[in-house]
Design a protein around this motif. Structure first.
Motif, PDB file in Angstrom:
ATOM      1  N   MET A   1      63.509 -16.467  44.496  1.00  0.00           N
ATOM      2  CA  MET A   1      62.196 -16.382  45.139  1.00  0.00           C
ATOM      3  C   MET A   1      61.121 -15.867  44.173  1.00  0.00           C
ATOM      4  SD  MET A   1      62.991 -17.535  48.051  1.00  0.00           S
ATOM      5  CE  MET A   1      61.982 -17.281  49.500  1.00  0.00           C
ATOM      6  N   THR A   4      58.029 -18.111  43.822  1.00  0.00           N
ATOM      7  CA  THR A   4      57.175 -18.061  45.003  1.00  0.00           C
ATOM      8  C   THR A   4      56.411 -16.748  45.068  1.00  0.00           C
ATOM      9  OG1 THR A   4      58.942 -19.270  46.065  1.00  0.00           O
ATOM     10  CG2 THR A   4      57.180 -18.500  47.464  1.00  0.00           C
ATOM     11  N   LEU A   5      57.130 -15.661  44.757  1.00  0.00           N
ATOM     12  CA  LEU A   5      56.476 -14.350  44.862  1.00  0.00           C
ATOM     13  C   LEU A   5      55.342 -14.237  43.860  1.00  0.00           C
ATOM     14  CD1 LEU A   5      59.432 -11.957  45.536  1.00  0.00           C
ATOM     15  CD2 LEU A   5      57.545 -12.556  47.044  1.00  0.00           C
ATOM     16  N   PHE A   7      53.514 -16.653  42.750  1.00  0.00           N
ATOM     17  CA  PHE A   7      52.391 -17.421  43.275  1.00  0.00           C
ATOM     18  C   PHE A   7      51.686 -16.666  44.397  1.00  0.00           C
ATOM     19  CE2 PHE A   7      51.065 -20.410  46.661  1.00  0.00           C
ATOM     20  CZ  PHE A   7      49.941 -20.898  46.031  1.00  0.00           C
ATOM     21  N   MET A   8      52.501 -16.082  45.299  1.00  0.00           N
ATOM     22  CA  MET A   8      51.906 -15.331  46.416  1.00  0.00           C
ATOM     23  C   MET A   8      51.095 -14.152  45.882  1.00  0.00           C
ATOM     24  SD  MET A   8      52.698 -16.610  49.325  1.00  0.00           S
ATOM     25  CE  MET A   8      53.685 -18.012  49.739  1.00  0.00           C
ATOM     26  N   LEU A  11      47.863 -15.424  44.617  1.00  0.00           N
ATOM     27  CA  LEU A  11      46.930 -15.777  45.698  1.00  0.00           C
ATOM     28  C   LEU A  11      46.372 -14.529  46.367  1.00  0.00           C
ATOM     29  CD1 LEU A  11      48.012 -18.746  47.917  1.00  0.00           C
ATOM     30  CD2 LEU A  11      46.081 -18.518  46.387  1.00  0.00           C
ATOM     31  N   MET A  12      47.275 -13.574  46.641  1.00  0.00           N
ATOM     32  CA  MET A  12      46.823 -12.349  47.288  1.00  0.00           C
ATOM     33  C   MET A  12      45.832 -11.633  46.379  1.00  0.00           C
ATOM     34  SD  MET A  12      47.679 -11.772  50.311  1.00  0.00           S
ATOM     35  CE  MET A  12      48.510 -12.848  51.449  1.00  0.00           C
ATOM     36  N   VAL A  15      42.533 -13.282  46.851  1.00  0.00           N
ATOM     37  CA  VAL A  15      41.943 -12.917  48.136  1.00  0.00           C
ATOM     38  C   VAL A  15      41.386 -11.495  48.068  1.00  0.00           C
ATOM     39  CG1 VAL A  15      42.467 -12.440  50.562  1.00  0.00           C
ATOM     40  CG2 VAL A  15      43.374 -14.492  49.492  1.00  0.00           C
ATOM     41  N   VAL A  56      41.989 -24.957  49.967  1.00  0.00           N
ATOM     42  CA  VAL A  56      42.908 -24.202  50.829  1.00  0.00           C
ATOM     43  C   VAL A  56      44.174 -25.023  51.041  1.00  0.00           C
ATOM     44  CG1 VAL A  56      43.215 -23.132  53.083  1.00  0.00           C
ATOM     45  CG2 VAL A  56      41.014 -22.995  51.952  1.00  0.00           C
ATOM     46  N   ALA A  59      46.456 -24.836  48.193  1.00  0.00           N
ATOM     47  CA  ALA A  59      47.211 -23.576  48.177  1.00  0.00           C
ATOM     48  C   ALA A  59      48.443 -23.694  49.073  1.00  0.00           C
ATOM     49  CB  ALA A  59      46.328 -22.421  48.647  1.00  0.00           C
ATOM     50  N   VAL A  60      48.267 -24.347  50.232  1.00  0.00           N
ATOM     51  CA  VAL A  60      49.391 -24.516  51.147  1.00  0.00           C
ATOM     52  C   VAL A  60      50.472 -25.374  50.499  1.00  0.00           C
ATOM     53  CG1 VAL A  60      50.091 -25.419  53.392  1.00  0.00           C
ATOM     54  CG2 VAL A  60      47.905 -24.258  53.162  1.00  0.00           C
ATOM     55  N   SER A  63      52.282 -23.545  47.831  1.00  0.00           N
ATOM     56  CA  SER A  63      53.250 -22.636  48.417  1.00  0.00           C
ATOM     57  C   SER A  63      54.530 -23.383  48.756  1.00  0.00           C
ATOM     58  CB  SER A  63      52.621 -21.997  49.666  1.00  0.00           C
ATOM     59  OG  SER A  63      53.586 -21.442  50.482  1.00  0.00           O
ATOM     60  N   MET A  64      54.374 -24.585  49.312  1.00  0.00           N
ATOM     61  CA  MET A  64      55.558 -25.351  49.680  1.00  0.00           C
ATOM     62  C   MET A  64      56.385 -25.737  48.454  1.00  0.00           C
ATOM     63  SD  MET A  64      55.819 -28.943  51.700  1.00  0.00           S
ATOM     64  CE  MET A  64      55.681 -29.889  50.210  1.00  0.00           C
ATOM     65  N   LEU A  67      58.276 -22.883  46.968  1.00  0.00           N
ATOM     66  CA  LEU A  67      59.476 -22.548  47.726  1.00  0.00           C
ATOM     67  C   LEU A  67      60.603 -23.519  47.407  1.00  0.00           C
ATOM     68  CD1 LEU A  67      57.594 -21.595  50.908  1.00  0.00           C
ATOM     69  CD2 LEU A  67      59.373 -20.179  49.928  1.00  0.00           C
ATOM     70  N   PHE A  68      60.248 -24.799  47.253  1.00  0.00           N
ATOM     71  CA  PHE A  68      61.278 -25.770  46.879  1.00  0.00           C
ATOM     72  C   PHE A  68      61.862 -25.420  45.514  1.00  0.00           C
ATOM     73  CE2 PHE A  68      59.695 -29.010  50.006  1.00  0.00           C
ATOM     74  CZ  PHE A  68      60.909 -29.193  50.623  1.00  0.00           C
TER      75      PHE A  68
ATOM     76  N   LEU B 194      43.428 -24.803  58.355  1.00  0.00           N
ATOM     77  CA  LEU B 194      42.385 -25.124  57.378  1.00  0.00           C
ATOM     78  C   LEU B 194      41.017 -24.919  58.011  1.00  0.00           C
ATOM     79  CD1 LEU B 194      43.703 -28.410  55.727  1.00  0.00           C
ATOM     80  CD2 LEU B 194      43.668 -26.130  54.770  1.00  0.00           C
ATOM     81  N   LEU B 228      49.371 -20.040  56.934  1.00  0.00           N
ATOM     82  CA  LEU B 228      49.265 -21.190  56.039  1.00  0.00           C
ATOM     83  C   LEU B 228      50.244 -21.055  54.879  1.00  0.00           C
ATOM     84  CD1 LEU B 228      45.427 -21.834  55.891  1.00  0.00           C
ATOM     85  CD2 LEU B 228      47.160 -23.340  56.831  1.00  0.00           C
ATOM     86  N   LEU B 229      50.463 -19.832  54.408  1.00  0.00           N
ATOM     87  CA  LEU B 229      51.344 -19.651  53.260  1.00  0.00           C
ATOM     88  C   LEU B 229      52.807 -19.494  53.665  1.00  0.00           C
ATOM     89  CD1 LEU B 229      49.119 -17.258  51.156  1.00  0.00           C
ATOM     90  CD2 LEU B 229      49.435 -19.703  50.867  1.00  0.00           C
ATOM     91  N   PRO B 232      55.027 -23.007  55.321  1.00  0.00           N
ATOM     92  CA  PRO B 232      55.737 -23.909  54.402  1.00  0.00           C
ATOM     93  C   PRO B 232      57.196 -23.513  54.183  1.00  0.00           C
ATOM     94  CG  PRO B 232      53.557 -23.552  53.569  1.00  0.00           C
ATOM     95  CD  PRO B 232      53.701 -22.667  54.779  1.00  0.00           C
ATOM     96  N   VAL B 236      60.100 -26.087  54.516  1.00  0.00           N
ATOM     97  CA  VAL B 236      61.066 -26.349  53.455  1.00  0.00           C
ATOM     98  C   VAL B 236      62.485 -26.222  53.999  1.00  0.00           C
ATOM     99  CG1 VAL B 236      62.005 -25.373  51.322  1.00  0.00           C
ATOM    100  CG2 VAL B 236      59.553 -25.724  51.546  1.00  0.00           C
ATOM    101  N   LEU B 276      64.958 -18.478  52.831  1.00  0.00           N
ATOM    102  CA  LEU B 276      63.807 -19.323  53.159  1.00  0.00           C
ATOM    103  C   LEU B 276      63.315 -19.030  54.570  1.00  0.00           C
ATOM    104  CD1 LEU B 276      64.952 -22.704  51.628  1.00  0.00           C
ATOM    105  CD2 LEU B 276      63.072 -21.271  50.841  1.00  0.00           C
TER     106      LEU B 276
END
Lengths: 222, 587
Positions: A1, A4-5, A7-8, A11-12, A15, A56, A59-60, A63-64, A67-68, B194, B228-229, B232, B236, B276
């Protein structure tokens, strides 16, 4: 992870940084009678709304895919992983996607400078190249299946089909936006009217190109 | 982004300008106005009604479970299969299809545009699609009740390998429909999300700076970013699970012998799924909680006639909780055999998240302190929320610690904890919010007596249900079990307690019908509501008509001069100053 972390966290960070800029040291409860407090600008973003919406959305999607990739990295460590030989055709497809991205960038610049003919050429070329990419990906699947690399025979294969399918679906979604822009040009819109659509298409294409390069690089290197 | 803000910072106060008007889509047909509507308020009501309808299904399922637990084997229509299916569907329906949809799709749609002084969402067409895709996902979920084998019975967490083994009810059709339905839900939600984010960022009226946003908007805004975050991750896991189920991949499925037969899968990792799933699952708690936090802050402030205590702290607590909620997910997996250092890390982050949450609780209580408290129905629910939330939060401290969690894991203590903290608490806020804004949305007042009755039964009843459940959990009574069989550690008196809980649950469950009856009855027979019955400051109460028409405001959008909590300002004649009221001497 971890991916992903990261990236999060990024993003955080964005923000929080943006919020700090807007909110730190503001005391909304203080009414200063000397100034017309109501005249303060609300500080809304001046970008076109569709553009913010697209960012936006990106960004979603990021995130996906993060995670993959995290799932890929975790699954890879288990014993039964056998990397599959990526077909050489993928290099050709990658080339097509790069070119389509360049063509769209060209169309975007043309739209900015009101060069309607170049805009049309750029947009059409980008579409054809993108469809070429999709067809190429399907051929790559075909080739792998013919060589006996089935989805259910190894997790590496399954991830390959999963990644290419999802990336392809996102490209197809982009093509819907592309068709809308092209059809508006056909119906006689001028460059200014499609400028935003073309710009958004270009951004989306660049984004999907980067996603593809990362996924492809990941699969090549593992 | 940055250039725009610095420019404004440099100029400071820009001269007043016309508020930019937007072209609204005006539907010409009845169908376009009330069914395929692009008006956020209509979409909000559509979301709300759908969510409450499917929520009633979830409620009935929970009563079915309670009947079996309270009176084992008395009812022939409950068997082990449909019991565990009820457990599964109840969980998924309540968490995703009721709470998420109602808070964000329902309240988000209604209140974001109107509270920030906008005419509508920025992408109304996408917003409409969002609802219809949500409805589709609900229908797919409901369809799983009618397919061969029935709905999935894997528990709401859908853990593999259980979810696709032959012994699990609904392993062929039910589970697939559930995953497909979730995928549609996420797509629909992303469309709505969105909208919510861009609307808050770009459609605020003049003067509505970020720090003048009501906390309701802050809560919904941050929850939308989380959703939104985080959704996913669910998408997945759903996609990868579908690959395992339909295409024979082995992402999650290990080599396994089921019913004496070796399955085709090998080498997959069920733990990967858990990572996940909970990477979505934990932020989900706050996706539900943050809007509730926001709305309860506004309700408390209005009905205590006092500014919210520590507005800035409240905003930053919302942001901090949002950020932290992404790094606590593995506290749901303490029993999965993880590295003890991981457990230590996640226990630490879990306990840290209690800090901003506790700040919020202190601030709510301090808002009440020396306020002019009106014990109206919304206020009762808001105060009830503080109690249940503190209760549920405290048991969270138990479960957040690895060593305490291990023996309590998978007992009714966990069930009692999360129902207190993320079922009863948000639902109390939902009721409070519905009562609070009902006059604005419907134009009528609700029936006071029925609402009073509804509050007391619901509040006291939830304690009657969940308080004893903690004791059952401490005794070791496991969750999800159809029957306890003969065990030494469960005392016979546990059965008496279970009966009591079931009776309380039935009373509370039936009382919810009264709530729905009240909503419908008041819509026709209720007293006409004035534009601003609670004397509140926020913009939704300042509309020209009640209920507000398409476009929310009159000819001109309101200009905002002040923050939303100007209650009982010293030296003023009235005890509230609406956000769009100019300062003295400015007019």
């Amino acid at each position: 992870m971890t991916i992903t972390l990261l990236f999060m966290a990024f993003l955080m960070g964005v923000v929080v940084w943006w919020l700090v800029k807007q909110t730190i040291n503001i005391k909304p409860w203080v009414m200063d009678d000397g100034v017309l407090v109501g005249d303060v600008d609300a500080g809304v973003l001046s970008e076109p709304k569709a553009k913010t919406g697209l960012w936006v959305f990106l960004a979603v999607v990021t995130s996906m895919f993060c995670l993959f990739i995290s799932a890929y990295a975790m699954r890879m460590k288990l014993g039964d992983w056998t990397p599959l030989p990526e077909p050489d055709l993928l290099w050709v497809n990658t080339g097509l996607l790069v070119l389509s991205s360049i063509a769209l960038q060209w169309a975007r610049n043309a739209a900015k400078q009101d060069r309607i003919d170049s805009l049309k050429v750029g947009l059409n070329v980008a579409g054809v190249l993108t469809i070429g990419f999709i067809v190429g990906q399907l051929f790559a699947w075909r080739q792998l299946v013919d060589d006996g690399y089935f989805l259910n025979s190894n997790p590496a294969n399954a991830f390959f089909y999963l990644f290419t399918a999802l990336h392809g679906l996102h490209i197809l979604g982009g093509l819907v936006a592309w068709i809308r822009a092209v059809s508006r040009l056909w119906r006689g819109s001028d460059a200014a009217q499609v400028r935003l659509s073309v710009e958004l298409c270009a951004v989306y294409w660049h984004f999907l190109l980067i996603v593809w390069l990362i996924l492809f690089g990941l699969m090549l290197s593992t | 982004m940055s250039t725009a803000t610095t420019m404004h910072d440099e100029t400071g106060h820009v001269p007043p300008a016309e508020v930019e008007e937007v072209e609204l889509y005006h539907a010409k047909t009845w169908l376009g106005k009330y069914v395929f509507s692009q008006d956020a308020k209509v979409i909000a009501i559509q979301y709300g009604c759908t969510a409450i309808a499917i929520g009633m299904v979830g409620l009935v399922l929970s009563l079915m479970m309670r009947l079996q637990l309270g009176f084992p084997n008395e009812f022939s229509f409950i068997n082990p299969s449909n019991y565990i299916q009820a457990v599964t569907m109840h969980g998924m329906i309540m968490v995703v299809y009721l709470l998420t949809a109602l808070f964000l799709g329902g309240f988000g749609n209604y209140f974001i545009p109107i509270m920030i002084g906008a005419r509508d969402m920025v992408f109304p067409y996408v917003n409409m699609l969002s609802f219809w895709i949500y409805l589709l996902s609900v229908l797919i979920l409901v369809a799983s009740f009618f397919v061969p084998g029935g709905p999935s019975g894997a528990g709401w967490t859908l853990y593999p390998p259980q979810v696709m083994l032959e012994g699990t009810p609904g392993h062929e059709w039910g589970a697939i429909l559930m995953l497909v339905s979730l995928a549609f839900f996420i797509i629909g939600f992303t469309m709505g999300g969105l909208n919510y984010v861009v609307t808050v960022l770009q459609a605020r009226t003049r003067g509505m700076t970020l720090m003048r946003l009501p906390l309701t908007v802050w809560g919904i805004f941050m929850a939308t970013i989380l959703a939104l975050l985080a959704f996913p991750a669910l998408l997945v896991s759903a996609i990868m699970m579908l690959f395992d189920m339909l295409l024979g991949a082995s992402f999650f499925m290990p080599a396994i012998v089921s019913m004496g037969e070796q399955l085709d899968h090998s080498g997959g990792s069920p733990i990967l799924f858990q990572h996940l799933f909970w990477f979505f699952g934990h932020p989900e708690v706050y996706i539900v909680a943050l809007p509730a936090f926001g709305m309860v802050s506004d309700i408390l402030s209005v009905h205590a006639r006092k500014a919210i205590f520590g507005y800035r702290m409240m905003v930053w607590a919302i942001v901090a909780i949002g950020g932290l909620s992404f790094i606590v997910w593995a506290h749901h997996m303490y029993v999965s055999g993880m590295n003890p250092y991981f457990g230590f890390f996640f226990a630490t982050t879990t306990l840290i998240i209690a800090v901003p949450t506790a700040l919020k609780v202190y601030n709510w209580v301090l808002t009440l302190w020396r306020g002019n408290i009106h014990l109206t129905i919304p206020m009762l629910f808001a105060i009830g929320f503080i109690f249940t939330f503190v209760n549920g939060g405290l048991t969270g401290l138990f479960l957040g610690n690895v060593t305490v969690d291990l023996p309590l894991s998978d007992t009714l203590f966990v069930v009692a904890h999360f129902h207190m903290v993320m079922a009863v608490s948000p639902v109390l806020v939902l009721y409070g919010a519905i009562y609070h804004w009902y006059p604005k949305i419907s134009g009528r007042m609700f029936h006071q007596g029925m609402a009073q009755f509804h509050f007391w039964i619901t509040f006291v009843g939830s304690y009657a249900i969940y308080y004893p459940m903690h004791y059952l959990g401490l005794m070791g009574v496991p969750r999800r079990y159809f029957s306890m069989g003969s065990t030494d550690f469960i005392l016979p008196s546990a059965q008496g307690l279970n009966e009591f809980i079931t009776i309380a649950a039935i009373i509370v469950g039936v009382t919810q019908l009264l709530f729905i009856y009240n909503l419908v009855w008041s819509l026709f027979k209720g007293e006409k509501a004035s534009d601003n019955p609670w004397n509140a400051t926020t913009l939704e109460w300042q509309t020209a008509t009640t209920p507000p028409g398409h476009g929310n405001f009159g000819k001109e959008l309101p200009l905002v001069y002040r923050w939303p909590y100007d209650y009982s300002v010293p030296g003023e004649d009235i005890d509230f100053l609406p956000q769009n009221q100019p300062p003295r001497g400015a007019g």
